[in-house]
Design a protein around this motif. Sequence first.
Motif, PDB file in Angstrom:
ATOM      1  N   ILE A  28       4.583  -5.644  -5.334  1.00  9.75           N
ATOM      2  CA  ILE A  28       3.704  -4.918  -6.248  1.00  9.75           C
ATOM      3  C   ILE A  28       3.217  -3.691  -5.484  1.00  9.75           C
ATOM      4  CG2 ILE A  28       1.552  -4.964  -7.548  1.00  9.75           C
ATOM      5  CD1 ILE A  28       2.030  -8.048  -7.813  1.00  9.75           C
ATOM      6  N   HIS A  29       3.576  -2.522  -5.978  1.00 10.43           N
ATOM      7  CA  HIS A  29       3.251  -1.260  -5.323  1.00 10.43           C
ATOM      8  C   HIS A  29       1.974  -0.699  -5.947  1.00 10.43           C
ATOM      9  CE1 HIS A  29       7.436  -1.129  -3.789  1.00 10.43           C
ATOM     10  NE2 HIS A  29       7.696  -1.706  -4.955  1.00 10.43           N
TER      11      HIS A  29
ATOM     12  N   VAL B 272       2.366   0.098   6.104  1.00  5.49           N
ATOM     13  CA  VAL B 272       2.813  -1.041   5.291  1.00  5.49           C
ATOM     14  C   VAL B 272       3.973  -0.633   4.396  1.00  5.49           C
ATOM     15  CG1 VAL B 272       2.123  -2.598   3.418  1.00  5.49           C
ATOM     16  CG2 VAL B 272       0.585  -2.239   5.347  1.00  5.49           C
ATOM     17  N   ASP B 273       3.855   0.520   3.772  1.00  6.82           N
ATOM     18  CA  ASP B 273       4.879   1.007   2.848  1.00  6.82           C
ATOM     19  C   ASP B 273       6.243   1.115   3.534  1.00  6.82           C
ATOM     20  OD1 ASP B 273       5.884   1.996   0.424  1.00  6.82           O
ATOM     21  OD2 ASP B 273       5.196   4.036   0.805  1.00  6.82           O
ATOM     22  N   GLY B 274       6.269   1.762   4.681  1.00  6.35           N
ATOM     23  CA  GLY B 274       7.525   1.907   5.417  1.00  6.35           C
ATOM     24  C   GLY B 274       8.090   0.578   5.865  1.00  6.35           C
TER      25      GLY B 274
ATOM     26  N   ARG C 274      11.679  -0.865   4.786  1.00  8.00           N
ATOM     27  CA  ARG C 274      12.688  -1.131   5.831  1.00  8.00           C
ATOM     28  C   ARG C 274      13.174  -2.577   5.792  1.00  8.00           C
ATOM     29  NH1 ARG C 274       9.267   2.116   8.644  1.00  8.00           N
ATOM     30  NH2 ARG C 274       8.182   0.365   9.609  1.00  8.00           N
ATOM     31  N   LYS C 275      12.243  -3.513   5.797  1.00  8.02           N
ATOM     32  CA  LYS C 275      12.626  -4.924   5.867  1.00  8.02           C
ATOM     33  C   LYS C 275      13.181  -5.429   4.534  1.00  8.02           C
ATOM     34  CE  LYS C 275      11.373  -9.299   7.840  1.00  8.02           C
ATOM     35  NZ  LYS C 275      10.379 -10.003   8.651  1.00  8.02           N
ATOM     36  N   GLY C 276      12.648  -4.921   3.427  1.00 10.87           N
ATOM     37  CA  GLY C 276      13.107  -5.364   2.110  1.00 10.87           C
ATOM     38  C   GLY C 276      14.470  -4.833   1.734  1.00 10.87           C
ATOM     39  N   GLY C 277      14.841  -3.701   2.307  1.00  7.59           N
ATOM     40  CA  GLY C 277      16.174  -3.163   2.065  1.00  7.59           C
ATOM     41  C   GLY C 277      16.268  -2.225   0.876  1.00  7.59           C
TER      42      GLY C 277
ATOM     43  N   ALA D 131       0.872  -1.171   0.000  1.00  6.60           N
ATOM     44  CA  ALA D 131       0.000   0.000   0.000  1.00  6.60           C
ATOM     45  C   ALA D 131       0.911   1.224   0.000  1.00  6.60           C
ATOM     46  CB  ALA D 131      -0.912  -0.027   1.221  1.00  6.60           C
ATOM     47  N   ALA D 132       1.364   1.592  -1.182  1.00  4.91           N
ATOM     48  CA  ALA D 132       2.399   2.613  -1.355  1.00  4.91           C
ATOM     49  C   ALA D 132       1.811   4.016  -1.396  1.00  4.91           C
ATOM     50  CB  ALA D 132       3.156   2.348  -2.659  1.00  4.91           C
ATOM     51  N   ASN D 133       2.676   4.990  -1.232  1.00  6.39           N
ATOM     52  CA  ASN D 133       2.258   6.352  -1.553  1.00  6.39           C
ATOM     53  C   ASN D 133       2.729   6.635  -2.977  1.00  6.39           C
ATOM     54  OD1 ASN D 133       4.910   7.664  -1.516  1.00  6.39           O
ATOM     55  ND2 ASN D 133       4.834   7.417   0.700  1.00  6.39           N
ATOM     56  N   SER D 134       2.215   7.688  -3.573  1.00  4.00           N
ATOM     57  CA  SER D 134       2.474   7.917  -4.993  1.00  4.00           C
ATOM     58  C   SER D 134       3.941   8.173  -5.314  1.00  4.00           C
ATOM     59  CB  SER D 134       1.614   9.066  -5.516  1.00  4.00           C
ATOM     60  OG  SER D 134       1.972  10.267  -4.879  1.00  4.00           O
TER      61      SER D 134
END
Length: 173
Positions: free
Chosen positions: A82-83, A35-37, A41-44, A24-27
Motif C-alpha cells: 500500500i503506497h 523505505v520506498d527504494g 528493490r526487494k519487491g522487484g 512511504a512512497a513519493n508522489s
Amino acid sequence: MPNPTITLVQGDITEQAVDAVVNAANSSLLGGGGVDGAIHRKGGPDILAECRELRAAHYGGGLPTGQAVSTTAGRLPAHWVIHTVGPVWAKSEDRSALLASCYRESLRQARELGARTVAFPAISTGVYGWPLDDGARIAVATVREEGEGFDELRFVLFDKHSHDAFAARLPLP
C-alpha cells in the motif's frame, strides 16, 4: 469487532510476512530512497510495473499527499504493498491531518483488499523531516482510532531511536 494487536518491531519492513506492507512512497510512485527504494528493490519489477499503470490510468500528476493506493508485493513476503505519500514537515504550517490521513487511507485500502495484518513504517519521519516524537504520536493515535477489525497492526522501525519513540506512545505489557 475487537481492536487489533498493535506491535513494534525494530527491523526491515521488506522482511515482514504480513498481508500488506505500507510504503512511504513519493508522489511519482516510481521508487525513490529510504523505505520506498527498499520496497521497490526487494519487491522487484512487478511493483514498478503496477505503479506505472496507476500513473498512466489515474495519477498522471502523481499520488496526492495523504492518499493511498495498492499494488502487488512482488517478491516481498507480503501479499500487497500500500503506497502512501506523507507530507513534508513544515514549521510554518500544521500538516498533521495529512500525516494522519496516510495511516487512515492505508487502513482503508487494507480493508478493501481483505488484509488482516498490516506493517507500517514511520511515515514522513525520514527525509521528509517530520519530528519523530510527533510522527509517532500521530501514527499511534490514528491506528488506534482507525484500526478496528484487523488482527495485527505492526510498526516496523528501522533503528532503536525510532523504536523507542514509538514505544513511548504505545506502552507494551
